[in-house]
Design a protein around this motif. Structure first.
Motif, mmCIF file in Angstrom:
data_model
loop_
_atom_site.group_PDB
_atom_site.id
_atom_site.type_symbol
_atom_site.label_atom_id
_atom_site.label_comp_id
_atom_site.label_asym_id
_atom_site.label_seq_id
_atom_site.Cartn_x
_atom_site.Cartn_y
_atom_site.Cartn_z
ATOM 1 N N GLY A 239 0.798 -1.227 0.000
ATOM 2 C CA GLY A 239 0.000 0.000 0.000
ATOM 3 C C GLY A 239 0.827 1.273 0.000
ATOM 4 N N LEU A 240 1.852 1.318 -0.841
ATOM 5 C CA LEU A 240 2.777 2.451 -0.821
ATOM 6 C C LEU A 240 2.435 3.560 -1.816
ATOM 7 C CD1 LEU A 240 6.130 0.496 -0.373
ATOM 8 C CD2 LEU A 240 4.617 1.452 1.387
ATOM 9 N N ASP B 129 -2.840 10.820 -4.701
ATOM 10 C CA ASP B 129 -2.203 10.894 -6.019
ATOM 11 C C ASP B 129 -1.471 9.582 -6.267
ATOM 12 O OD1 ASP B 129 -0.786 11.381 -8.323
ATOM 13 O OD2 ASP B 129 0.121 13.255 -7.632
ATOM 14 N N LYS B 130 -2.102 8.694 -7.008
ATOM 15 C CA LYS B 130 -1.563 7.344 -7.232
ATOM 16 C C LYS B 130 -0.232 7.355 -7.976
ATOM 17 C CE LYS B 130 -5.014 4.813 -5.629
ATOM 18 N NZ LYS B 130 -4.879 4.145 -4.362
ATOM 19 N N SER C 51 7.835 10.267 -7.562
ATOM 20 C CA SER C 51 6.833 9.963 -8.584
ATOM 21 C C SER C 51 7.191 8.636 -9.249
ATOM 22 C CB SER C 51 6.769 11.069 -9.639
ATOM 23 O OG SER C 51 7.823 10.920 -10.571
ATOM 24 N N MET C 52 6.182 7.958 -9.780
ATOM 25 C CA MET C 52 6.427 6.659 -10.429
ATOM 26 C C MET C 52 7.402 6.805 -11.597
ATOM 27 S SD MET C 52 2.969 5.922 -12.670
ATOM 28 C CE MET C 52 1.934 5.527 -11.325
ATOM 29 N N PHE C 53 7.440 7.969 -12.205
ATOM 30 C CA PHE C 53 8.326 8.186 -13.354
ATOM 31 C C PHE C 53 9.788 8.280 -12.904
ATOM 32 C CE2 PHE C 53 4.208 10.248 -14.155
ATOM 33 C CZ PHE C 53 3.722 9.338 -15.083
ATOM 34 N N LYS C 54 10.042 8.971 -11.798
ATOM 35 C CA LYS C 54 11.412 9.083 -11.278
ATOM 36 C C LYS C 54 11.853 7.784 -10.609
ATOM 37 C CE LYS C 54 11.473 14.043 -10.692
ATOM 38 N NZ LYS C 54 11.261 15.143 -9.765
#
Length: 83
Positions: free
Chosen positions: A44-45, A50-51, A70-73
């Motif tokens: 659950g991280l 903001d998913k 962020s998922m991108f970084k």
């Protein structure tokens, strides 16, 4: 170019921190990404508002840093643990 493997399919070695998170390598980059996401979802991280934001726990933080990312970084941070 049939028979050649692209970067996502080539097995890579993992750092000790990354192995502690997702298991022993070598793995392909695609497998690494998939397993990191399994870990994030299982614990659950993802930020509830903001998913796209990841809130690392201690184990994931050893790989991507302690701060929200962020998922991108995150992909770039994980790639530093591949050899």
């Amino acid at each position: 170019m049939a028979g050649t493997t692209n970067a996502l399919q080539k097995p890579v070695q993992l750092s000790g921190e990354l192995e502690a998170l997702i298991g022993k390598g070598p793995m392909t980059r695609a497998q690494v990404t998939s397993k990191v996401w399994e870990y994030i979802k299982a614990h659950g991280l993802q930020d509830s508002k903001d998913k796209r934001q990841i809130n690392p726990d201690a184990k994931l933080g050893a790989v991507i840093g302690k701060d929200q990312i962020s998922m991108f970084k995150m992909t770039a941070a994980v790639s530093k643990h591949l050899k």
